[in-house]
Motif scaffolding. Structure first.
Motif, PDB file in Angstrom:
ATOM      1  N   ASP A  76     -23.122  19.171  -2.235  1.00 44.83           N
ATOM      2  CA  ASP A  76     -23.215  19.228  -3.695  1.00 44.83           C
ATOM      3  C   ASP A  76     -22.849  20.610  -4.214  1.00 44.83           C
ATOM      4  OD1 ASP A  76     -24.153  16.593  -3.688  1.00 44.83           O
ATOM      5  OD2 ASP A  76     -26.260  17.178  -3.922  1.00 44.83           O
ATOM      6  N   GLN A  77     -23.405  21.652  -3.588  1.00 46.42           N
ATOM      7  CA  GLN A  77     -23.206  23.027  -4.049  1.00 46.42           C
ATOM      8  C   GLN A  77     -21.751  23.478  -3.905  1.00 46.42           C
ATOM      9  OE1 GLN A  77     -25.519  25.175  -5.398  1.00 46.42           O
ATOM     10  NE2 GLN A  77     -27.022  23.533  -5.387  1.00 46.42           N
ATOM     11  N   ILE A  78     -21.184  23.257  -2.722  1.00 47.64           N
ATOM     12  CA  ILE A  78     -19.838  23.792  -2.493  1.00 47.64           C
ATOM     13  C   ILE A  78     -18.783  22.992  -3.256  1.00 47.64           C
ATOM     14  CG2 ILE A  78     -19.208  22.565  -0.356  1.00 47.64           C
ATOM     15  CD1 ILE A  78     -18.225  25.504   0.571  1.00 47.64           C
ATOM     16  N   ILE A  79     -18.983  21.699  -3.389  1.00 47.90           N
ATOM     17  CA  ILE A  79     -18.041  20.896  -4.190  1.00 47.90           C
ATOM     18  C   ILE A  79     -18.089  21.345  -5.641  1.00 47.90           C
ATOM     19  CG2 ILE A  79     -17.644  18.574  -5.103  1.00 47.90           C
ATOM     20  CD1 ILE A  79     -18.347  17.563  -2.217  1.00 47.90           C
ATOM     21  N   ASN A  80     -19.272  21.654  -6.142  1.00 45.41           N
ATOM     22  CA  ASN A  80     -19.397  22.183  -7.498  1.00 45.41           C
ATOM     23  C   ASN A  80     -18.651  23.510  -7.637  1.00 45.41           C
ATOM     24  OD1 ASN A  80     -20.578  22.193 -10.216  1.00 45.41           O
ATOM     25  ND2 ASN A  80     -21.706  23.964  -9.436  1.00 45.41           N
ATOM     26  N   GLU A  81     -18.806  24.382  -6.652  1.00 38.29           N
ATOM     27  CA  GLU A  81     -18.140  25.688  -6.700  1.00 38.29           C
ATOM     28  C   GLU A  81     -16.615  25.552  -6.709  1.00 38.29           C
ATOM     29  OE1 GLU A  81     -19.391  28.607  -7.245  1.00 38.29           O
ATOM     30  OE2 GLU A  81     -21.509  28.113  -6.990  1.00 38.29           O
ATOM     31  N   ILE A  82     -16.070  24.733  -5.821  1.00 34.87           N
ATOM     32  CA  ILE A  82     -14.603  24.625  -5.780  1.00 34.87           C
ATOM     33  C   ILE A  82     -14.072  23.852  -6.985  1.00 34.87           C
ATOM     34  CG2 ILE A  82     -14.408  24.988  -3.303  1.00 34.87           C
ATOM     35  CD1 ILE A  82     -13.987  21.985  -2.953  1.00 34.87           C
ATOM     36  N   SER A  83     -14.854  22.926  -7.508  1.00 37.02           N
ATOM     37  CA  SER A  83     -14.430  22.204  -8.713  1.00 37.02           C
ATOM     38  C   SER A  83     -14.341  23.139  -9.906  1.00 37.02           C
ATOM     39  CB  SER A  83     -15.407  21.067  -9.027  1.00 37.02           C
ATOM     40  OG  SER A  83     -15.394  20.100  -8.015  1.00 37.02           O
ATOM     41  N   GLU A  84     -15.342  23.997 -10.080  1.00 36.23           N
ATOM     42  CA  GLU A  84     -15.365  24.918 -11.217  1.00 36.23           C
ATOM     43  C   GLU A  84     -14.227  25.923 -11.176  1.00 36.23           C
ATOM     44  OE1 GLU A  84     -19.139  26.833 -11.666  1.00 36.23           O
ATOM     45  OE2 GLU A  84     -20.154  24.964 -12.236  1.00 36.23           O
ATOM     46  N   LYS A  85     -13.796  26.298  -9.996  1.00 37.45           N
ATOM     47  CA  LYS A  85     -12.750  27.317  -9.861  1.00 37.45           C
ATOM     48  C   LYS A  85     -11.392  26.726  -9.481  1.00 37.45           C
ATOM     49  CE  LYS A  85     -14.766  31.253 -10.701  1.00 37.45           C
ATOM     50  NZ  LYS A  85     -14.270  32.167 -11.719  1.00 37.45           N
ATOM     51  N   ASN A  86     -11.264  25.422  -9.604  1.00 33.64           N
ATOM     52  CA  ASN A  86     -10.004  24.750  -9.281  1.00 33.64           C
ATOM     53  C   ASN A  86      -9.565  25.045  -7.842  1.00 33.64           C
ATOM     54  OD1 ASN A  86      -7.889  23.008  -9.950  1.00 33.64           O
ATOM     55  ND2 ASN A  86      -6.541  24.715 -10.470  1.00 33.64           N
ATOM     56  N   GLY A  87     -10.548  25.089  -6.941  1.00 35.47           N
ATOM     57  CA  GLY A  87     -10.249  25.306  -5.527  1.00 35.47           C
ATOM     58  C   GLY A  87      -9.568  24.093  -4.917  1.00 35.47           C
ATOM     59  N   ALA A  88      -8.960  24.307  -3.763  1.00 35.88           N
ATOM     60  CA  ALA A  88      -8.223  23.246  -3.093  1.00 35.88           C
ATOM     61  C   ALA A  88      -9.042  22.571  -2.003  1.00 35.88           C
ATOM     62  CB  ALA A  88      -6.941  23.807  -2.487  1.00 35.88           C
ATOM     63  N   GLY A  89     -10.106  23.238  -1.536  1.00 34.58           N
ATOM     64  CA  GLY A  89     -10.902  22.660  -0.464  1.00 34.58           C
ATOM     65  C   GLY A  89     -11.833  23.691   0.128  1.00 34.58           C
ATOM     66  N   ILE A  90     -12.304  23.390   1.329  1.00 35.88           N
ATOM     67  CA  ILE A  90     -13.223  24.286   2.007  1.00 35.88           C
ATOM     68  C   ILE A  90     -12.789  24.496   3.454  1.00 35.88           C
ATOM     69  CG2 ILE A  90     -15.155  23.604   0.539  1.00 35.88           C
ATOM     70  CD1 ILE A  90     -16.288  22.043   2.950  1.00 35.88           C
ATOM     71  N   VAL A  91     -13.259  25.594   4.011  1.00 36.17           N
ATOM     72  CA  VAL A  91     -13.092  25.894   5.431  1.00 36.17           C
ATOM     73  C   VAL A  91     -14.490  25.987   6.018  1.00 36.17           C
ATOM     74  CG1 VAL A  91     -12.242  27.523   7.162  1.00 36.17           C
ATOM     75  CG2 VAL A  91     -10.967  27.201   5.024  1.00 36.17           C
ATOM     76  N   ILE A  92     -14.754  25.220   7.065  1.00 36.65           N
ATOM     77  CA  ILE A  92     -16.021  25.288   7.787  1.00 36.65           C
ATOM     78  C   ILE A  92     -15.820  26.237   8.962  1.00 36.65           C
ATOM     79  CG2 ILE A  92     -17.713  23.992   9.141  1.00 36.65           C
ATOM     80  CD1 ILE A  92     -17.695  23.251   6.157  1.00 36.65           C
ATOM     81  N   ASP A  93     -16.638  27.292   9.005  1.00 39.99           N
ATOM     82  CA  ASP A  93     -16.506  28.331  10.023  1.00 39.99           C
ATOM     83  C   ASP A  93     -17.898  28.627  10.593  1.00 39.99           C
ATOM     84  OD1 ASP A  93     -15.493  30.386  11.596  1.00 39.99           O
ATOM     85  OD2 ASP A  93     -15.398  31.826   9.946  1.00 39.99           O
ATOM     86  N   PHE A  94     -18.275  27.845  11.615  1.00 38.30           N
ATOM     87  CA  PHE A  94     -19.607  27.966  12.211  1.00 38.30           C
ATOM     88  C   PHE A  94     -19.505  28.667  13.554  1.00 38.30           C
ATOM     89  CE2 PHE A  94     -21.699  23.980  10.086  1.00 38.30           C
ATOM     90  CZ  PHE A  94     -21.425  24.505   8.848  1.00 38.30           C
TER      91      PHE A  94
END
Length: 180
Positions: A76-94
């Motif tokens: 929920d949090q990260i999708i909200n963040e990328i939506s607000e900033k017109n991001g293209a996606g996420i990178v998972i780096d564990f």
């Protein structure tokens, strides 16, 4: 410092900054994501920007992967963040994925792929894996079937002690015995 780069030569940027709170999925840190001008510049140059989400050690990775409630909150949090900033996606780096968590990691990757697709068909999922994984803990073949892209994460070091990450160039170091 991104302004110093030839932005015409870049197609995608991973913005490192979403340090995950393993107990609930919220960001522990999200430095400058809200106020950077990078997003505006990226649009001008047709550059996709991904938000990089990190867990930096085996303990936090284990705690997060064992907590499916944190997964939902994180999504929920990260999708909200990328939506607000017109991001293209996420990178998972564990970092520090343990063999006992391999199945949970794959389940989490599948979950995030679903949640991103549900939020927007344009959102992409990238997974960062280590270049050497002799026990196949990260299950790179399976991840390559799920993720939109895979990054082999290899870092160079700038000092003799080897504990300060730096760029992967120059290939030849001026410092004797420095890793390169």
């Amino acid at each position: 410092k991104y302004e110093l780069y030839d932005l015409n030569a870049i197609t995608r940027i991973g913005y490192i900054g979403y340090l995950i709170d393993e107990s609930n999925g919220n960001p522990k840190k999200l430095p400058n994501w809200e106020n950077t001008e990078l997003h505006k510049r990226a649009v001008q140059y047709q550059i996709d920007v991904d938000l990089v989400a990190q867990l930096l050690d085996s303990s936090s990775t284990r705690n997060f992967l064992n907590n499916e409630n944190a997964w939902g909150n994180f999504a929920d949090q990260i999708i909200n963040e990328i939506s607000e900033k017109n991001g293209a996606g996420i990178v998972i780096d564990f970092f520090g994925l343990e063999k006992s968590q391999s199945a949970n990691f794959l389940a989490f990757i599948r979950y995030m792929k679903y949640r991103l697709g549900e939020a927007s068909p344009r959102f992409e999922l990238t997974i960062s894996i280590p270049p050497v994984d002799t026990e196949n803990i990260y299950q790179s073949k399976e991840i390559s079937r799920i993720a939109d892209r895979v990054i082999l994460m290899a870092m160079d070091y700038q000092n003799y002690e080897g504990n300060v990450c730096g760029p992967t160039s120059p290939l030849i170091s001026n410092v004797p015995k420095a890793l390169s």
